[in-house]
Scaffold this active site. Structure first.
Site, PDB file in Angstrom:
ATOM      1  N   LYS A 218       0.868  -1.172   0.000  1.00 47.68           N
ATOM      2  CA  LYS A 218       0.000   0.000   0.000  1.00 47.68           C
ATOM      3  C   LYS A 218       0.905   1.222   0.000  1.00 47.68           C
ATOM      4  CE  LYS A 218      -3.414   2.577   2.733  1.00 47.68           C
ATOM      5  NZ  LYS A 218      -4.185   2.651   3.991  1.00 47.68           N
TER       6      LYS A 218
ATOM      7  N   ILE B 159      -6.407   1.075  -1.527  1.00 49.24           N
ATOM      8  CA  ILE B 159      -6.752   0.786  -0.133  1.00 49.24           C
ATOM      9  C   ILE B 159      -6.910   2.158   0.496  1.00 49.24           C
ATOM     10  CG2 ILE B 159      -6.049  -0.364   1.996  1.00 49.24           C
ATOM     11  CD1 ILE B 159      -4.185  -2.126   0.310  1.00 49.24           C
TER      12      ILE B 159
END
Length: 316
Positions: free
Chosen positions: A176, A222
């Site tokens: 991420k 995300i």
């Protein structure tokens, strides 16, 4: 080295969810609201949740509390296609391993581990980062998503050369990227041959750059805003995949305007917004020291954009 099963992270949109608390002296977990929120996101089509991550105040929760969250959501949503990514607070290697082992027992699917940065970039070597993640990965039942967030890791960042070594490990399956360094996104996602190794996948942690991220090979986002506007974020993703780039860009513009509010108010802004939009939550703050209310001057500055996106969300 193989893990014996496919640990590939499905592409799509994942929501880091806040942790809801009851209005009592101990800020005890509000599991009922937590499940309602998770079910809303599941029914909207979100691919999964980050539970007890930075948005969920991982460092303000006990291990037992984090495990209650993982287990409660999985029991409420038994569909294994809906992924639960277990947040891990910044810890030493041994406690991180213990935390992730517990999360696996509570039926999480992946773990997301922040880059260790307590001592800052002057002392934190890239080889040290490799040793940290590989040591953890060797002993874990769950695959790891690296959380590359220099803003909360004391400005410690992972170099491309370090990623190229980390993604060779079959238990290190994704990252991420919560920063705006699109050159790093490009160098990481653009090397298609490298990314075929163990199906390593990169996701942006910033929904306000979802379209640019997809354009250079990211597999989705995300992103905290998807916890409020899941259908809008999924719509951007599907429009882009269907090559309707102009429509995707138009919706991206609206999302980016509202994400300015999240950048300013962070998790208390998300909690306040969820209460405004859906009535979720008894306590609209975090646990101490984050027991502060959202700044209404900042909220009002973004309220028109928020309401416009909420109207869009309700049409989808």
């Amino acid at each position: 080295m193989t893990t014996g099963k496919d640990t590939t992270i499905p592409e799509g949109i994942y929501s880091p969810v806040p942790t809801f608390f009851k209005n009592d002296a101990n800020y005890s977990l509000d599991i009922e609201t937590q499940i309602k929120h998770a079910k809303m996101l599941n029914s909207s089509g979100i691919n999964g949740l980050v539970v007890a991550g930075s948005m969920g105040e991982a460092s303000h929760l006990t291990r037992d509390e984090r495990n209650v969250l993982f287990k409660s959501i999985r029991e409420a949503i038994p569909d294994t296609n809906f992924k639960i990514i277990a947040g891990v607070p910044p810890l030493n290697i041994q406690d991180t391993i213990a935390d992730i082992e517990s999360a696996s027992e509570a039926h999480a699917d992946y773990s997301i581990v922040l880059v260790p940065g307590y001592f800052g970039p002057a002392l934190t070597s890239q080889q040290g980062i490799i040793d940290y993640f590989v040591t953890i990965a060797e002993k874990l039942p769950l695959p790891i998503i690296i959380y590359n967030y220099p803003g909360v890791s004391n400005n410690v960042d992972i170099k491309i050369e370090t990623f190229e070594k980390l993604l060779l490990h079959p238990k290190i399956v994704g990252v991420k990227l919560t920063h705006f360094n699109l050159d790093k996104y490009t160098l990481l996602t653009g090397n298609t041959a490298l990314n075929k190794i163990n199906n390593f996948r990169s996701f942006t942690g910033l929904g306000q750059v979802l379209v640019p991220s997809l354009s250079i090979g990211a597999f989705g986002a995300i992103d905290g805003l998807s916890g409020i506007f899941p259908k809008c974020m999924l719509k951007i993703f599907s429009l882009y995949k269907d090559k309707e780039y102009e429509k995707a860009a138009e919706l991206q513009y609206l999302v980016t305007k509202v994400d300015q509010m999240i950048m300013e108010l962070n998790l208390v802004g998300v909690k306040y917004a969820l209460n405004v939009a859906y009535g979720f939550g008894e306590v609209l703050t975090g646990r101490p020291p984050l027991n502060i209310e959202a700044d209404m001057n900042i909220w009002k500055k973004h309220e028109n954009a928020f309401n416009s996106l909420l109207r869009m969300e309700r049409t989808l």
